[in-house]
Scaffold this motif. Structure first.
Motif, short mmCIF file in Angstrom:
data_model
loop_
_atom_site.label_atom_id
_atom_site.label_comp_id
_atom_site.label_asym_id
_atom_site.label_seq_id
_atom_site.Cartn_x
_atom_site.Cartn_y
_atom_site.Cartn_z
N ALA A 63 49.70 -12.87 -73.44
CA ALA A 63 51.10 -13.22 -73.19
C ALA A 63 51.87 -13.38 -74.49
O ALA A 63 53.07 -13.09 -74.55
CB ALA A 63 51.19 -14.50 -72.37
N ASN A 64 51.20 -13.81 -75.55
CA ASN A 64 51.86 -13.94 -76.86
C ASN A 64 52.27 -12.59 -77.43
O ASN A 64 53.20 -12.52 -78.24
CB ASN A 64 50.96 -14.66 -77.85
N THR B 101 53.70 -10.07 -75.83
CA THR B 101 55.03 -9.71 -75.35
C THR B 101 56.05 -10.81 -75.61
O THR B 101 57.23 -10.53 -75.70
CB THR B 101 55.01 -9.43 -73.84
N GLY B 102 55.60 -12.03 -75.70
CA GLY B 102 56.52 -13.14 -75.92
C GLY B 102 57.31 -13.52 -74.69
O GLY B 102 58.26 -14.28 -74.77
N LYS B 103 56.94 -13.00 -73.54
CA LYS B 103 57.67 -13.27 -72.29
C LYS B 103 57.10 -14.45 -71.52
O LYS B 103 57.78 -15.06 -70.73
CB LYS B 103 57.66 -12.04 -71.38
N THR B 104 55.83 -14.76 -71.71
CA THR B 104 55.17 -15.83 -70.98
C THR B 104 54.69 -16.88 -71.96
O THR B 104 54.18 -16.56 -73.03
CB THR B 104 53.96 -15.29 -70.19
N GLU C 212 48.33 -4.31 -80.04
CA GLU C 212 49.64 -4.09 -79.42
C GLU C 212 49.81 -2.60 -79.17
O GLU C 212 49.43 -1.77 -79.98
CB GLU C 212 50.76 -4.60 -80.33
N GLY D 24 53.18 -3.20 -74.41
CA GLY D 24 52.40 -4.42 -74.24
C GLY D 24 51.19 -4.40 -75.16
O GLY D 24 51.31 -4.23 -76.35
N THR E 3 51.67 -6.09 -69.97
CA THR E 3 52.72 -5.07 -70.01
C THR E 3 54.07 -5.78 -70.09
O THR E 3 54.33 -6.70 -69.33
CB THR E 3 52.68 -4.19 -68.75
N ASP E 4 54.90 -5.33 -70.99
CA ASP E 4 56.26 -5.83 -71.08
C ASP E 4 57.08 -5.08 -70.04
O ASP E 4 57.45 -3.92 -70.24
CB ASP E 4 56.82 -5.62 -72.49
N VAL F 255 60.12 -5.31 -68.89
CA VAL F 255 61.50 -4.92 -69.21
C VAL F 255 61.50 -3.63 -70.01
O VAL F 255 62.24 -2.69 -69.70
CB VAL F 255 62.21 -6.06 -69.98
N LYS F 256 60.67 -3.54 -71.04
CA LYS F 256 60.60 -2.31 -71.84
C LYS F 256 60.12 -1.13 -71.01
O LYS F 256 60.63 -0.02 -71.14
CB LYS F 256 59.63 -2.50 -73.02
#
Length: 121
Positions: free
Chosen positions: A43-44, A46-49, A65, A69, A101-102, A104-105
């Motif tokens: 999760a780190n 992507t920085g989303k969670t 990376e 993601g 997986t990010d 949004v991207k």
């Protein structure tokens, strides 16, 4: 006289069975810790969670990376310290992978590609 010989053996067998059950419990607990730790590290990427609880695990991790993601691979060992009447110590290798997986991207990329193909037609 025979009861004096059999009783210690029965006690050692019971102690060994308890140690084996404790080892299996430790194995399950460490697997849970490993998967939570791997998911937190994935999760780190992507920085989303964000994980609010601080999770620790003493295995080695490798992260990579990727375009949308990445993934995290972890490996650790669990050793049965007390073996009772067993001849060798038990060793268990823990391995796990967590992918991220990010979204949004990924959705933006799909819309861009889909839009490019729609424009060509």
């Amino acid at each position: 006289m025979e009861a004096a010989i059999v009783l210690p053996i029965i006690i050692m067998v019971i102690i060994t069975v308890v140690l084996i059950v404790m080892f299996f419990y430790s194995q399950v607990q460490r697997q849970c810790e490993m998967h939570i730790f791997l998911r937190a590290n994935a999760a780190n990427i992507t920085g989303k969670t964000v994980y609010l609880d601080d999770v620790s695990w003493d295995g080695s991790i490798h992260s990579k990376e990727q375009l949308f993601g990445g993934y995290v691979y972890g490996k650790g060992y669990l050793i049965m310290e007390d073996k009772g009447i067993l001849f060798s110590k038990g060793t268990y290798t823990q391995e796990g992978t967590s992918h991220v997986t990010d979204g949004v991207k990924y959705v933006r990329y799909l819309r861009l590609v889909k839009g490019a193909f729609v424009d060509e037609e």
